[in-house]
Design an enzyme around this catalytic site. Structure first.
Site, PDB file in Angstrom:
ATOM      1  N   GLY A   9       0.719  -1.252  -0.147  1.00  0.00           N
ATOM      2  CA  GLY A   9      -0.013  -0.020   0.007  1.00  0.00           C
ATOM      3  C   GLY A   9       0.895   1.250   0.102  1.00  0.00           C
ATOM      4  N   GLY A  23      -3.956  -4.624   0.794  1.00  0.00           N
ATOM      5  CA  GLY A  23      -4.701  -6.001   0.865  1.00  0.00           C
ATOM      6  C   GLY A  23      -5.595  -6.395   2.063  1.00  0.00           C
ATOM      7  CB  ALA A  51      17.465   2.552  27.399  1.00  0.00           C
ATOM      8  CD  GLU A  98      20.676   1.340  15.348  1.00  0.00           C
ATOM      9  OE1 GLU A  98      21.039   0.244  15.235  1.00  0.00           O
ATOM     10  OE2 GLU A  98      19.685   1.657  14.405  1.00  0.00           O
ATOM     11  CB  VAL A 154       7.174   9.022  30.520  1.00  0.00           C
ATOM     12  CG1 VAL A 154       6.533  10.330  30.218  1.00  0.00           C
ATOM     13  CG2 VAL A 154       8.954   9.050  30.276  1.00  0.00           C
ATOM     14  CB  ALA A 185      12.469   4.522  20.967  1.00  0.00           C
ATOM     15  CG  MET A 189       9.645  -7.317  15.858  1.00  0.00           C
ATOM     16  SD  MET A 189       8.621  -5.722  16.362  1.00  0.00           S
ATOM     17  CE  MET A 189       7.239  -6.627  16.515  1.00  0.00           C
ATOM     18  CG  LEU A 190      16.550  -8.220  14.470  1.00  0.00           C
ATOM     19  CD1 LEU A 190      17.389  -9.349  14.971  1.00  0.00           C
ATOM     20  CD2 LEU A 190      16.824  -6.733  14.526  1.00  0.00           C
ATOM     21  CG  HIS A 208      48.842  -8.843  12.380  1.00  0.00           C
ATOM     22  ND1 HIS A 208      48.438  -8.528  13.394  1.00  0.00           N
ATOM     23  CD2 HIS A 208      50.089  -8.011  12.252  1.00  0.00           C
ATOM     24  CE1 HIS A 208      49.351  -7.679  13.952  1.00  0.00           C
ATOM     25  NE2 HIS A 208      50.263  -7.391  13.327  1.00  0.00           N
TER      26      HIS A 208
END
Ligand code: FAD
Ligand code: NAI
Length: 466
Positions: free
Chosen positions: A34, A115, A182, A188, A238, A271, A319-320, A445
């Site tokens: 959509g 859909g 956090a 990020e 909060v 978040a 959730m990746l 190395h």
């Protein structure tokens, strides 16, 4: 009425990978999306734009914060936020167009619109002009993804109180930003705005950051972020928000009880997690069952309704994007009569900050709880010559191996570039490797990857470097 072998609902990493794999295997396939562009949350408002800003802001801070000067490069940077956002948008467009190209190449039809399932084997697509078309499918794959979890009392207006999408496009650098949660998004995107000049305070309900991650890694990571200027209010909740002309006032209380305080900031980022997206999907028309974690699917990605499959954020598991992708490929291979399979024990997780955090497999806490006897090998980047020469010595690599068999059970790291390096442990674990296998493998190395080897050597106590 058009007829398909597979109709996929959702065009994110779950949906587009399913569609492309189906096309490759010669199935007649359509993907319903959509949004105006393909790629889902990840490409449009998730993984990719956030990484674009993390990349750009890291350079800005290296120049503005004295890191370049330390290397003998003297510059006086001037932030052009408009250009930073423009290059992000350009990259995102290139990526979403890339998926469109792959759809054409693999004969995937993009059904533009929203859909819904309308009884067994039927998908109705509602286009932007309101018109509806019905499509018949032998198999339906649900890949509708997730959305930000709302926080009651702190309503996102995407002006002053933003979710991750709003935080990817702030019109200015806030003087102050409060991040609620956090977790991965908070740290990020909090990093992006802190690097560009914002004072960032993170309010977290629990008494630790990045819950679920190895505790030692989380502690080292929190120390590094604090050194950069992040302020943390852990064990805090909060309870209310008031938007004023200039910003937001938040009421924050200790979770354990005590006096409430008011925190003020220019912007607030909420978040606190994401939740599966199943609205208006018509699941009841075929008997697809859901629970708190979305559409219920089994190990073979089948829902409770025949011919209906599910992949990605909308069903259980991390959730990746790479988890969604792997489930998508496995589901389509099973539909095509092949042997699609995922090893859920080996799904890496990365936080793309500086330092980065990367983990795969079991944590020490999980092994202790399960009563598994294990050995630990650890190596600090302080003792890695490449990290030292690059002035990036924060963090360590930790390997957990079975005490009897030496099989690698988990790898947890915080440090430079560990997001790329973790893949070595994923491969080793996929091949049921022992820590000795990594320890006896020649590594180039001087690279930071030598820390991976040294940590493995540490399991048997024969680390070479001091
Ligand atoms: P989504 O990508 O959410 O795609 C679902 C799609 O389905 C959406 O485009 C939606 O419009 C569409 N859709 C929904 N319902 C319908 C319908 N009824 N009809 C038609 N279309 C519909 N993961 C990582 O692995 N690495 C990262 O670095 C990373 N960074 C992230 C950063 C942010 C800020 C956010 C928010 C997420 C990040 N993620 C990251 C998570 C990643 O974006 C998701 O795990 C991934 O997008 C899930 O893919 P999906 O296909 O299941 O769902
Ligand atoms: P998250 O689950 O990572 O973190 C949410 C944090 O909010 C947790 O620490 C939790 O304890 C806290 N929290 C919950 N309720 C709260 C409250 N009321 N007050 C204060 N704190 C509260 O979720 P986040 O950061 O929103 O990200 C969502 C998902 O997106 C992640 O789980 C991850 O799967 C995906 N993602 C992945 C990325 C990556 O792979 N690099 C980047 C960004 C997102």
């Amino acid at each position: 009425m058009a007829q398909y072998d597979v109709v996929i609902i959702g065009g994110g990493p779950g949906g587009y990978n399913a569609a492309i794999r189906a096309g490759q295997l010669g199935l007649k396939v359509a993907c319903v999306e959509g949004r105006e562009t393909l790629g889902g949350t990840c490409l449009n408002v998730g993984c990719m734009p956030s990484k674009a800003l993390l990349h750009a802001s890291e350079f800005y801070e290296a120049a503005a914060g004295g890191e370049f000067a330390k290397l003998g490069i003297e510059v006086k940077p001037k932030l052009n936020l408009e250009q930073m956002m423009a290059q992000k948008a350009e990259s995102v467009t290139a990526l979403t167009k890339g998926i469109e190209f792959l759809f054409k190449k693999n004969k995937v039809e993009w059904l533009k619109g929203w859909g819904r399932i309308d009884g067994p084997g039927k998908v109705v697509v509602k286009a932007a002009d309101g018109s509806e078309t019905t499509h018949e499918a032998k198999n339906i794959v649900i890949a509708t993804g997730s959305e930000p979890t709302p926080l009651p009392g702190v309503e996102v207006d995407n002006k002053r109180i933003v979710d991750s999408t709003g935080a990817l496009s702030l019109p200015e650098v806030p003087k102050s930003l409060i991040v609620i949660g956090a977790g991965v998004i908070g740290l990020e995107l909090g990093s992006v705005w802190r690097r560009l000049g914002a004072e960032v305070t993170v309010v977290e309900f629990l008494d630790r950051i990045i819950p679920g991650t190895d505790e030692e890694v989380a502690k080292t990571f929190q120390r590094a972020l604090t050194k950069q200027g992040f302020q943390f209010k852990l064990g805090s909740k909060v309870t209310g928000a008031k938007t004023t002309g200039k910003g937001v006032e938040l009421t924050v209380e200790p979770v354990a009880g005590g006096a409430a305080e008011t925190l003020k900031a220019d912007y607030v980022l909420v978040a606190i997690g994401r939740r599966p997206y199943t609205q208006g999907l018509g699941l009841e028309t075929v008997g697809v069952e859901t629970d708190k974690r979305g559409v219920i699917g089994n190990d073979h990605h089948k829902t409770t309704a025949p011919g209906v499959w599910v992949v990605g954020d909308v069903t259980t598991g991390p959730m990746l994007a790479h988890k969604a992708e792997d489930e998508a490929v496995a589901a389509i291979e099973l539909i095509a009569g092949k042997a699609g399979h995922i090893n859920y024990d080996i799904i890496p997780g990365v936080i793309y900050t500086k330092p980065e955090v990367a983990t795969v497999g079991k944590t020490e806490e999980e092994l202790k709880a399960a009563g598994v006897a294990y050995k630990v090998g650890k190596f600090p980047f302080m003792a890695n010559s490449r990290a030292k020469i690059n002035h990036e010595t924060e963090g360590f690599v930790k390997v957990l191996a079975d005490a009897k068999t030496d099989r690698i059970l988990g790898a947890h790291m915080v440090g430079p570039n560990v997001g790329d390096m973790i893949a070595e442990y994923c491969v080793a674990m996929e091949f049921a490797g022992a820590s000795e296998d990594v320890a006896r493998t020649c590594h180039p190395h001087p690279t930071r990857s030598e820390a991976l080897r040294q940590a493995a050597m540490g399991v048997e106590g024969w680390t070479m470097q001091a």
